[in-house]
Design an enzyme around this catalytic site. Structure first.
Site, mmCIF file in Angstrom:
data_model
loop_
_atom_site.group_PDB
_atom_site.id
_atom_site.type_symbol
_atom_site.label_atom_id
_atom_site.label_comp_id
_atom_site.label_asym_id
_atom_site.label_seq_id
_atom_site.Cartn_x
_atom_site.Cartn_y
_atom_site.Cartn_z
ATOM 1 N N GLU A 257 22.334 40.463 104.539
ATOM 2 C CA GLU A 257 22.825 39.253 105.189
ATOM 3 C C GLU A 257 23.740 39.621 106.355
ATOM 4 O O GLU A 257 24.579 40.497 106.232
ATOM 5 C CB GLU A 257 23.590 38.397 104.165
ATOM 6 C CG GLU A 257 24.050 37.061 104.735
ATOM 7 C CD GLU A 257 22.946 36.353 105.502
ATOM 8 O OE1 GLU A 257 21.895 36.076 104.899
ATOM 9 O OE2 GLU A 257 23.118 36.113 106.719
ATOM 10 N N LYS B 26 22.147 47.520 107.768
ATOM 11 C CA LYS B 26 23.275 46.611 107.516
ATOM 12 C C LYS B 26 24.588 47.360 107.702
ATOM 13 O O LYS B 26 25.490 46.890 108.397
ATOM 14 C CB LYS B 26 23.178 46.034 106.102
ATOM 15 C CG LYS B 26 24.376 45.236 105.674
ATOM 16 C CD LYS B 26 24.648 44.024 106.565
ATOM 17 C CE LYS B 26 25.972 43.407 106.241
ATOM 18 N NZ LYS B 26 26.344 42.314 107.149
ATOM 19 N N CYS C 291 34.287 43.191 104.630
ATOM 20 C CA CYS C 291 33.174 44.131 104.746
ATOM 21 C C CYS C 291 33.275 45.239 105.775
ATOM 22 O O CYS C 291 32.740 46.322 105.540
ATOM 23 C CB CYS C 291 31.906 43.331 105.015
ATOM 24 S SG CYS C 291 31.559 42.246 103.644
HETATM 25 N N1 LIG Z 1 31.528 37.915 102.857
HETATM 26 C C1 LIG Z 1 30.721 38.079 103.883
HETATM 27 O O1 LIG Z 1 30.966 37.570 104.982
HETATM 28 C C2 LIG Z 1 29.484 38.909 103.732
HETATM 29 C C3 LIG Z 1 29.291 39.711 102.607
HETATM 30 N N2 LIG Z 1 28.142 40.457 102.509
HETATM 31 C C4 LIG Z 1 27.876 41.256 101.303
HETATM 32 O O2 LIG Z 1 27.449 40.357 100.289
HETATM 33 C C5 LIG Z 1 27.904 40.804 99.010
HETATM 34 C C6 LIG Z 1 28.691 39.684 98.351
HETATM 35 O O3 LIG Z 1 29.812 39.452 99.156
HETATM 36 P P1 LIG Z 1 30.659 38.110 98.914
HETATM 37 O O4 LIG Z 1 29.752 36.956 98.729
HETATM 38 O O5 LIG Z 1 31.697 38.061 99.987
HETATM 39 O O6 LIG Z 1 31.364 38.466 97.512
HETATM 40 P P2 LIG Z 1 32.139 37.461 96.538
HETATM 41 O O7 LIG Z 1 33.080 38.306 95.763
HETATM 42 O O8 LIG Z 1 32.634 36.295 97.312
HETATM 43 O O9 LIG Z 1 30.991 36.913 95.573
HETATM 44 C C7 LIG Z 1 30.330 37.728 94.627
HETATM 45 C C8 LIG Z 1 30.132 36.906 93.364
HETATM 46 O O10 LIG Z 1 29.300 37.620 92.446
HETATM 47 C C9 LIG Z 1 29.727 37.308 91.130
HETATM 48 N N3 LIG Z 1 29.187 38.314 90.206
HETATM 49 C C10 LIG Z 1 29.487 39.631 90.131
HETATM 50 N N4 LIG Z 1 28.743 40.223 89.177
HETATM 51 C C11 LIG Z 1 27.959 39.265 88.619
HETATM 52 C C12 LIG Z 1 26.970 39.254 87.588
HETATM 53 N N5 LIG Z 1 26.634 40.362 86.921
HETATM 54 N N6 LIG Z 1 26.352 38.074 87.286
HETATM 55 C C13 LIG Z 1 26.680 36.950 87.972
HETATM 56 N N7 LIG Z 1 27.602 36.892 88.955
HETATM 57 C C14 LIG Z 1 28.236 38.050 89.272
HETATM 58 C C15 LIG Z 1 31.238 37.287 91.235
HETATM 59 O O11 LIG Z 1 31.805 36.547 90.176
HETATM 60 C C16 LIG Z 1 31.441 36.627 92.612
HETATM 61 O O12 LIG Z 1 31.639 35.239 92.499
HETATM 62 C C17 LIG Z 1 28.708 42.076 99.280
HETATM 63 O O13 LIG Z 1 27.854 43.183 99.105
HETATM 64 C C18 LIG Z 1 29.085 41.956 100.745
HETATM 65 O O14 LIG Z 1 29.256 43.223 101.359
HETATM 66 C C19 LIG Z 1 27.180 40.464 103.483
HETATM 67 C C20 LIG Z 1 27.349 39.693 104.613
HETATM 68 C C21 LIG Z 1 28.473 38.845 104.806
HETATM 69 O O1 LIG Z 2 29.011 42.015 106.320
HETATM 70 C C1 LIG Z 2 29.830 41.144 106.539
HETATM 71 O O2 LIG Z 2 30.709 40.754 105.755
HETATM 72 C C2 LIG Z 2 29.888 40.460 107.882
HETATM 73 O O3 LIG Z 2 31.018 41.040 108.582
HETATM 74 C C3 LIG Z 2 31.276 40.472 109.870
HETATM 75 O O4 LIG Z 2 31.551 39.109 109.744
HETATM 76 P P1 LIG Z 2 33.055 38.647 109.309
HETATM 77 O O5 LIG Z 2 33.819 39.811 108.812
HETATM 78 O O6 LIG Z 2 32.876 37.482 108.431
HETATM 79 O O7 LIG Z 2 33.757 38.112 110.655
HETATM 80 P P2 LIG Z 2 33.795 38.683 112.134
HETATM 81 O O8 LIG Z 2 33.650 37.521 113.027
HETATM 82 O O9 LIG Z 2 32.890 39.815 112.289
HETATM 83 O O10 LIG Z 2 35.310 39.210 112.274
HETATM 84 C C4 LIG Z 2 35.688 40.353 111.575
HETATM 85 C C5 LIG Z 2 37.080 40.730 112.054
HETATM 86 O O11 LIG Z 2 37.016 41.230 113.392
HETATM 87 C C6 LIG Z 2 37.942 40.532 114.193
HETATM 88 N N1 LIG Z 2 37.387 40.455 115.550
HETATM 89 C C7 LIG Z 2 36.139 39.982 115.742
HETATM 90 C C8 LIG Z 2 35.612 39.941 117.011
HETATM 91 C C9 LIG Z 2 36.372 40.405 118.112
HETATM 92 O O12 LIG Z 2 35.949 40.387 119.274
HETATM 93 N N2 LIG Z 2 37.625 40.879 117.861
HETATM 94 C C10 LIG Z 2 38.149 40.915 116.614
HETATM 95 O O13 LIG Z 2 39.306 41.336 116.423
HETATM 96 C C11 LIG Z 2 38.113 39.172 113.527
HETATM 97 O O14 LIG Z 2 39.341 38.569 113.880
HETATM 98 C C12 LIG Z 2 38.053 39.567 112.051
HETATM 99 O O15 LIG Z 2 39.319 40.027 111.624
HETATM 100 C C13 LIG Z 2 30.040 40.583 110.745
HETATM 101 O O16 LIG Z 2 30.301 39.910 111.992
HETATM 102 C C14 LIG Z 2 28.836 39.942 110.061
HETATM 103 O O17 LIG Z 2 27.679 40.114 110.867
HETATM 104 C C15 LIG Z 2 28.633 40.603 108.690
HETATM 105 O O18 LIG Z 2 27.543 40.006 108.017
#
Ligand SMILES: NC(=O)C1=CN([C@@H]2O[C@H](COP(=O)(O)OP(=O)(O)OC[C@H]3O[C@@H](n4cnc5c(N)ncnc54)[C@H](O)[C@@H]3O)[C@@H](O)[C@H]2O)C=CC1
Ligand SMILES: O=C(O)[C@H]1O[C@H](OP(=O)(O)OP(=O)(O)OC[C@H]2O[C@@H](n3ccc(=O)[nH]c3=O)[C@H](O)[C@@H]2O)[C@H](O)[C@@H](O)[C@@H]1O
Length: 471
Positions: free
Chosen positions: A168, A223, A279
């Site tokens: 994602e 990713k 992340c």
């Molecule tokens: N937060 C973001 O902006 C992004 C995160 N990711 C990736 O997506 C993954 C998830 O990240 P988040 O959604 O932020 O994490 P999160 O911590 O918000 O959500 C993960 C959820 O999974 C649940 N969980 C864990 N083990 C479980 C199990 N065995 N059965 C059922 N539920 C279970 C937890 O209770 C929690 O609610 C990570 O690998 C992260 O790196 C990727 C892109 C964007």
């Molecule tokens: O794997 C993930 O969790 C995600 O991480 C980031 O998304 P996110 O961390 O939600 O937010 P961003 O907009 O990337 O900002 C990350 C940090 O960088 C900072 N940032 C961003 C952009 C910039 O120009 N300067 C800067 O300081 C933001 O303030 C923030 O603290 C990536 O942008 C997503 O593509 C990715 O899916």
């Protein structure tokens, strides 16, 4: 072989699982989408009749959940049954950095991934497509495959698994827009039938030419690499912000001048207090770990510098504040505007505000923290109680309290510190603030978003990150 996907189960109802499944349910009304989680409180919030209580704040998310929940979008802690019903299972569980054991501080902790794979292996029925939505170290799919197939080997049943990687790329605060209008959808795998079934799901709203397919390892590594490249740009411009302060240059002018070159691009060149979020740091640490694992020590060192610079940017901001406030901030009141790691989210994971506030508290300051979305409880979890107890069990006079408005935070303050780029901080009433702050008063703007010139006209001293001319 399945003709089409009728039932999706998503394991993990977090920042990724929730919004992603909501959009799939919204775009694919004929598919039943069950989002399951072990966290009952989180599921309760997803099912709350008051949509302002959803556990994840994202612009546009509540409207989608309101349309789909109960129709073809369901949130539950009933995991086994929903796994059994699913043709396709997304694993969207958390993969934080390991805190102890081998690879601690760098490698991903895959215990939640493994637990999910074991649940799937045990409860799935018939042919099931398992989709890695979580960000995983490259080659994790092999581990998942081993777990899924180990169980099958030991029991005579008709279970059959295909594994796909579908990382994602949504960013928090823009998740719905990123999901509805993705730059690309990336799918990695070996089973072309399974790949086609996942493509068919996305074709409900994504143009075919935006759907990329590759092998599993390239997809998983893409990713980590995407986040590393994005974070690298931030550390690069932040390193230049320091040089601008020393040379009288303006980092925002420099960023524009280089960004107009389409080979560099304007995006992700905003200087600030460093990247936060759950992340970037985690995924780069993982990349460093993997490079070291393969003996690629120079590559590991290269990527580690992105994190080192990020830490240095936060430290130098704390240091500048102390220096500008006459070398001591003990007992001084600082209004901290913004605690979330970026605007339009309530997420504070790895927010620069955490380290910077900790530094200021250790210097004995009295912080009054205001954020439009982050709760007092969350700040308490991040900073600890309002009084800092140092390792010798002495009570630092440093303390913090939560303020419900900018004005309350700024009342009697020696300084205002802008840490998050919330829209409302762009139009602060500096005439009013200059009257309620204590003189000599300061504005430290780490996001270059406030009207510093106006603030200066009301007698407030200014420090703006990367602005060598103004400081
Ligand atoms: N937060 C973001 O902006 C992004 C995160 N990711 C990736 O997506 C993954 C998830 O990240 P988040 O959604 O932020 O994490 P999160 O911590 O918000 O959500 C993960 C959820 O999974 C649940 N969980 C864990 N083990 C479980 C199990 N065995 N059965 C059922 N539920 C279970 C937890 O209770 C929690 O609610 C990570 O690998 C992260 O790196 C990727 C892109 C964007
Ligand atoms: O794997 C993930 O969790 C995600 O991480 C980031 O998304 P996110 O961390 O939600 O937010 P961003 O907009 O990337 O900002 C990350 C940090 O960088 C900072 N940032 C961003 C952009 C910039 O120009 N300067 C800067 O300081 C933001 O303030 C923030 O603290 C990536 O942008 C997503 O593509 C990715 O899916």
């Amino acid at each position: 072989m399945l003709e089409k996907i009728n039932n999706i189960c998503c394991i993990g109802a977090g920042y990724v699982g929730g919004p992603t499944m909501a959009v799939i349910a919204d775009k694919c009304p004929e598919i039943q989408v069950n989002v399951v989680d072990i966290n009952q409180a989180r599921i309760n919030n997803w099912n709350d009749s008051d949509f302002s209580n959803l556990p994840i704040y994202e612009p546009g998310l509540a409207e989608i959940v309101k349309n789909c929940r109960g129709r073809n979008l369901h949130f539950s802690t009933v995991i086994e049954e929903n796994i059994a019903l699913a043709d396709m299972i997304f694993i969207s569980v958390n993969t934080p950095v390991k805190k102890k054991g081998i690879g601690a501080g760098q490698a991903s902790d895959l215990k939640w991934i493994e637990a999910s794979a074991r649940q799937i292996s045990k409860y799935a029925v018939g042919k099931t497509i398992v989709v890695e939505k979580s960000t995983l170290p490259v080659k994790t799919a092999q581990t998942i495959k081993n777990i899924l197939e180990a169980h099958v080997l030991n029991t005579s049943n008709d279970k059959k698994f295909s594994i796909l990687s579908n990382p994602e790329f949504l960013a928090e605060g823009t998740a719905i827009n990123d999901l509805e209008n993705p730059d690309r959808v990336l799918i990695g795998g070996e089973d072309q039938d399974a790949i086609n079934l996942l493509i068919d799901v996305y074709l409900n709203w994504v143009d075919k030419e935006k759907i990329l397919t590759t092998d599993l390892w390239s997809s998983e590594l893409s990713k980590l690499t995407a986040n590393a490249f994005l974070a690298q740009r931030i550390s690069s411009i932040n390193s230049i912000s320091a040089l601008c302060e020393s040379t009288g240059a303006d980092v925002n002018d420099v960023a524009l001048a280089i960004g107009m070159d389409k080979r560099i691009g304007l995006e992700f060149l905003r200087p600030g207090p460093g990247f936060g979020g759950s992340c970037f740091k985690k995924d780069i640490l993982n990349l460093v770990y993997i490079c070291n694992h393969y003996g690629l020590y120079q590559a590991a060192k290269y990527w580690q510098t992105v994190i080192n610079l990020n830490d240095w940017q936060q430290k130098r901001i704390s240091k500048i504040i102390v220096e500008k406030l006459f070398g001591t901030i003990s007992g001084k009141k600082i209004a901290v505007l913004g605690f979330a790691f970026k605007a339009n989210t309530n997420d504070t994971r790895e927010s620069p505000a955490i380290n910077i506030c900790r530094d200021l508290l250790e210097e004995g300051s009295n912080l009054h923290i205001y954020d439009p979305r982050v709760s007092q409880d969350q700040i308490k979890m991040d900073l600890g109680h309002s009084q800092i107890i140092d390792s010798q069990n002495l009570l630092f006079e440093g303390k913090w309290e939560f303020s419900k408005s900018v004005e309350l935070a700024a009342n009697g303050a020696d300084a205002i510190l802008v840490l998050t780029d919330w829209e409302e901080f762009k139009t602060l009433d500096w005439e009013k603030l200059s009257k309620i702050m204590r003189s000599p008063s300061w504005l430290f703007d780490t996001r270059s978003i406030s009207n510093a010139i106006e603030a200066k006209s009301f007698g407030i001293n200014i420090w703006r990150l990367g602005d060598g001319a103004l400081n």
